[in-house]
Design a protein around this motif. Structure first.
Motif, PDB file in Angstrom:
ATOM      1  N   ALA A 141     -23.015  23.872 -13.826  1.00  0.00           N
ATOM      2  CA  ALA A 141     -23.974  22.755 -13.891  1.00  0.00           C
ATOM      3  C   ALA A 141     -24.988  22.837 -12.756  1.00  0.00           C
ATOM      4  CB  ALA A 141     -23.241  21.423 -13.834  1.00  0.00           C
ATOM      5  N   GLU A 142     -24.514  23.133 -11.559  1.00  0.00           N
ATOM      6  CA  GLU A 142     -25.420  23.212 -10.412  1.00  0.00           C
ATOM      7  C   GLU A 142     -26.371  24.406 -10.538  1.00  0.00           C
ATOM      8  OE1 GLU A 142     -22.689  21.270  -6.878  1.00  0.00           O
ATOM      9  OE2 GLU A 142     -22.229  23.271  -7.619  1.00  0.00           O
ATOM     10  N   ASN A 143     -25.836  25.513 -11.066  1.00  0.00           N
ATOM     11  CA  ASN A 143     -26.700  26.671 -11.286  1.00  0.00           C
ATOM     12  C   ASN A 143     -27.820  26.344 -12.260  1.00  0.00           C
ATOM     13  OD1 ASN A 143     -26.288  29.536 -10.142  1.00  0.00           O
ATOM     14  ND2 ASN A 143     -24.194  28.764 -10.324  1.00  0.00           N
ATOM     15  N   ILE A 144     -27.476  25.659 -13.352  1.00  0.00           N
ATOM     16  CA  ILE A 144     -28.508  25.297 -14.328  1.00  0.00           C
ATOM     17  C   ILE A 144     -29.471  24.288 -13.707  1.00  0.00           C
ATOM     18  CG2 ILE A 144     -28.965  24.249 -16.581  1.00  0.00           C
ATOM     19  CD1 ILE A 144     -26.251  25.346 -17.514  1.00  0.00           C
ATOM     20  N   ALA A 145     -28.906  23.303 -13.008  1.00  0.00           N
ATOM     21  CA  ALA A 145     -29.737  22.257 -12.395  1.00  0.00           C
ATOM     22  C   ALA A 145     -30.686  22.836 -11.349  1.00  0.00           C
ATOM     23  CB  ALA A 145     -28.853  21.182 -11.763  1.00  0.00           C
ATOM     24  N   PHE A 146     -30.324  23.986 -10.782  1.00  0.00           N
ATOM     25  CA  PHE A 146     -31.173  24.616  -9.776  1.00  0.00           C
ATOM     26  C   PHE A 146     -32.564  24.911 -10.334  1.00  0.00           C
ATOM     27  CE2 PHE A 146     -32.751  27.964  -7.016  1.00  0.00           C
ATOM     28  CZ  PHE A 146     -32.499  27.417  -5.783  1.00  0.00           C
ATOM     29  N   ASP A 185     -35.477  12.580 -11.631  1.00  0.00           N
ATOM     30  CA  ASP A 185     -34.417  11.906 -10.882  1.00  0.00           C
ATOM     31  C   ASP A 185     -33.054  12.428 -11.339  1.00  0.00           C
ATOM     32  OD1 ASP A 185     -33.503  10.543 -13.162  1.00  0.00           O
ATOM     33  OD2 ASP A 185     -34.738   8.791 -12.727  1.00  0.00           O
ATOM     34  N   LYS A 186     -32.038  12.006 -10.647  1.00  0.00           N
ATOM     35  CA  LYS A 186     -30.712  12.553 -10.830  1.00  0.00           C
ATOM     36  C   LYS A 186     -30.201  12.392 -12.269  1.00  0.00           C
ATOM     37  CE  LYS A 186     -26.578  12.670  -8.138  1.00  0.00           C
ATOM     38  NZ  LYS A 186     -25.946  12.538  -6.843  1.00  0.00           N
ATOM     39  N   ALA A 187     -30.401  11.216 -12.828  1.00  0.00           N
ATOM     40  CA  ALA A 187     -29.910  10.944 -14.190  1.00  0.00           C
ATOM     41  C   ALA A 187     -30.646  11.825 -15.203  1.00  0.00           C
ATOM     42  CB  ALA A 187     -30.108   9.468 -14.525  1.00  0.00           C
ATOM     43  N   LYS A 231     -32.053  14.711 -14.603  1.00  0.00           N
ATOM     44  CA  LYS A 231     -31.597  16.095 -14.397  1.00  0.00           C
ATOM     45  C   LYS A 231     -30.283  16.333 -15.125  1.00  0.00           C
ATOM     46  CE  LYS A 231     -33.581  17.375  -9.959  1.00  0.00           C
ATOM     47  NZ  LYS A 231     -33.341  17.427  -8.532  1.00  0.00           N
ATOM     48  N   ARG A 232     -29.396  15.396 -14.937  1.00  0.00           N
ATOM     49  CA  ARG A 232     -28.077  15.523 -15.533  1.00  0.00           C
ATOM     50  C   ARG A 232     -28.177  15.601 -17.061  1.00  0.00           C
ATOM     51  NH1 ARG A 232     -23.441  14.558 -12.827  1.00  0.00           N
ATOM     52  NH2 ARG A 232     -21.642  14.603 -14.194  1.00  0.00           N
ATOM     53  N   LYS A 233     -29.027  14.770 -17.620  1.00  0.00           N
ATOM     54  CA  LYS A 233     -29.218  14.737 -19.066  1.00  0.00           C
ATOM     55  C   LYS A 233     -29.763  16.083 -19.549  1.00  0.00           C
ATOM     56  CE  LYS A 233     -31.362  11.888 -22.656  1.00  0.00           C
ATOM     57  NZ  LYS A 233     -32.631  12.583 -22.937  1.00  0.00           N
ATOM     58  N   ARG A 234     -30.728  16.598 -18.830  1.00  0.00           N
ATOM     59  CA  ARG A 234     -31.351  17.868 -19.212  1.00  0.00           C
ATOM     60  C   ARG A 234     -30.346  19.021 -19.107  1.00  0.00           C
ATOM     61  NH1 ARG A 234     -33.943  20.535 -22.552  1.00  0.00           N
ATOM     62  NH2 ARG A 234     -34.966  22.377 -21.742  1.00  0.00           N
ATOM     63  N   VAL A 235     -29.543  19.019 -18.038  1.00  0.00           N
ATOM     64  CA  VAL A 235     -28.513  20.057 -17.872  1.00  0.00           C
ATOM     65  C   VAL A 235     -27.529  19.992 -19.043  1.00  0.00           C
ATOM     66  CG1 VAL A 235     -26.544  20.778 -16.453  1.00  0.00           C
ATOM     67  CG2 VAL A 235     -28.712  20.209 -15.353  1.00  0.00           C
ATOM     68  N   GLU A 236     -27.173  18.798 -19.438  1.00  0.00           N
ATOM     69  CA  GLU A 236     -26.233  18.651 -20.558  1.00  0.00           C
ATOM     70  C   GLU A 236     -26.830  19.154 -21.871  1.00  0.00           C
ATOM     71  OE1 GLU A 236     -25.124  14.532 -20.252  1.00  0.00           O
ATOM     72  OE2 GLU A 236     -23.666  14.960 -18.657  1.00  0.00           O
ATOM     73  N   LEU A 282     -19.047  23.510 -17.586  1.00  0.00           N
ATOM     74  CA  LEU A 282     -20.016  23.008 -16.597  1.00  0.00           C
ATOM     75  C   LEU A 282     -19.491  22.936 -15.168  1.00  0.00           C
ATOM     76  CD1 LEU A 282     -21.979  20.242 -18.550  1.00  0.00           C
ATOM     77  CD2 LEU A 282     -22.957  22.233 -17.381  1.00  0.00           C
ATOM     78  N   GLU A 283     -18.219  22.658 -15.021  1.00  0.00           N
ATOM     79  CA  GLU A 283     -17.675  22.505 -13.663  1.00  0.00           C
ATOM     80  C   GLU A 283     -17.146  23.815 -13.083  1.00  0.00           C
ATOM     81  OE1 GLU A 283     -18.351  19.839 -12.208  1.00  0.00           O
ATOM     82  OE2 GLU A 283     -18.890  18.682 -13.999  1.00  0.00           O
ATOM     83  N   ARG A 284     -17.162  24.886 -13.886  1.00  0.00           N
ATOM     84  CA  ARG A 284     -16.604  26.155 -13.394  1.00  0.00           C
ATOM     85  C   ARG A 284     -17.530  26.873 -12.428  1.00  0.00           C
ATOM     86  NH1 ARG A 284     -13.550  29.616 -17.978  1.00  0.00           N
ATOM     87  NH2 ARG A 284     -12.381  27.895 -18.887  1.00  0.00           N
TER      88      ARG A 284
END
Ligand code: ADP
Ligand code: ADP
Length: 225
Positions: free
Chosen positions: A93-98, A106-108, A110-115, A127-129
């Motif tokens: 998830a963090e790699n994609i969010a990068f 904003d954070k929400a 970003k999270r939606k887009r990553v999902e 996602l958490e791996r």
């Protein structure tokens, strides 16, 4: 989305010219594959489109706008490399969010887009791996996810499958083809593998010694005697 217009494009390294004034129009949404032997100038051309390599002469336009002097991040493109540069200390998830680092979302959001991106690439359960707990194909999908997340108009792929084994390569070929069908993004893909070119391309561009030798649909190029 955006087409790409290349006119009289020239690249020199010192006194040596490696791209000799090539012309090419890539349509909006088209999947174009550059093939040709090692050293013929495929990667250099791709890097000039990406803005990673200075242009010595000619122009490149993306979506009707000349980009010769624009930084990579101003070009609305994303590039995926052979050695997928994903960060080992970050989760999927963090790699994609990068990829959204400079997006201002904003954070929400970003999270939606990553999902969304994870869903498209089948990465939701992962996602958490950490990357060390992923297969080669999964890692390559994370690299694609990081490129996709900004919703670029153009995807550039530089031999993205060369380091994968044959079975995985075949699978990733299908995935990239499906991704193109789903997103309709313009794609420029560099490879020396003719099977990849045949299966992926709307049009194949054959390069030799810094020139474009032929351009055509796969059947036009390979069914000729
Ligand atoms: P391809 O992607 O088709 O294998 P490249 O675009 O990588 O070919 O290289 C084209 C030519 O430019 C080659 O002769 C290569 O040696 C040369 N070249 C590529 N990068 C550099 C560089 N940074 N400095 C000098 N020559 C380079
Ligand atoms: P932070 O440190 O900002 O609290 P994290 O380090 O957990 O957030 O994650 C960084 C980014 O990765 C977040 O902004 C978020 O967009 C994304 N992210 C993290 N976990 C998930 C998840 N499970 N699903 C979707 N996106 C996630």
């Amino acid at each position: 989305m955006a087409g790409i217009a290349i006119e009289r494009l020239v690249k020199r390294y010192g006194p040596t010219q490696v791209v000799h004034g090539i012309d090419l129009d890539i349509q909006d949404g088209e999947f174009v594959v550059f093939v040709g032997p090692s050293g013929c100038g495929k990667s250099t051309t791709l890097r000039m489109i990406a803005g990673l390599e200075e242009i010595n002469d000619g122009t490149i336009s993306i979506g009707g706008r000349v980009v010769n002097r624009l930084e990579p991040k101003e070009r609305n493109i994303a590039m995926v490399f052979q050695n997928y540069a994903i960060y080992p200390h970050m989760s999927v998830a963090e790699n994609i969010a990068f990829g959204l680092y400079t997006s201002g979302l904003d954070k929400a959001a970003k999270r939606k887009r990553v999902e969304e991106v994870a869903e498209v690439l089948g990465l939701t359960p992962l996602l958490e791996r950490r990357p060390s707990a992923l297969s080669g194909g999964q890692r390559q999908r994370v690299a694609i996810g990081r490129a996709m997340v900004r919703d670029p108009a153009v995807f550039l792929f530089d031999e993205p499958l060369s380091n994968l084994d044959a079975q995985l390569r075949a699978q990733m070929r299908l995935e990239i083809k499906r991704l193109h069908q789903r997103l309709g993004t313009t794609i420029v893909f560099v490879t020396h593998d003719q099977v990849e070119a045949m299966t992926l391309a709307d049009r194949i561009v054959v390069m030799r010694d810094g020139h474009i030798l032929q351009v055509g649909a796969p059947m036009e190029l390979y069914e000729k005697p």
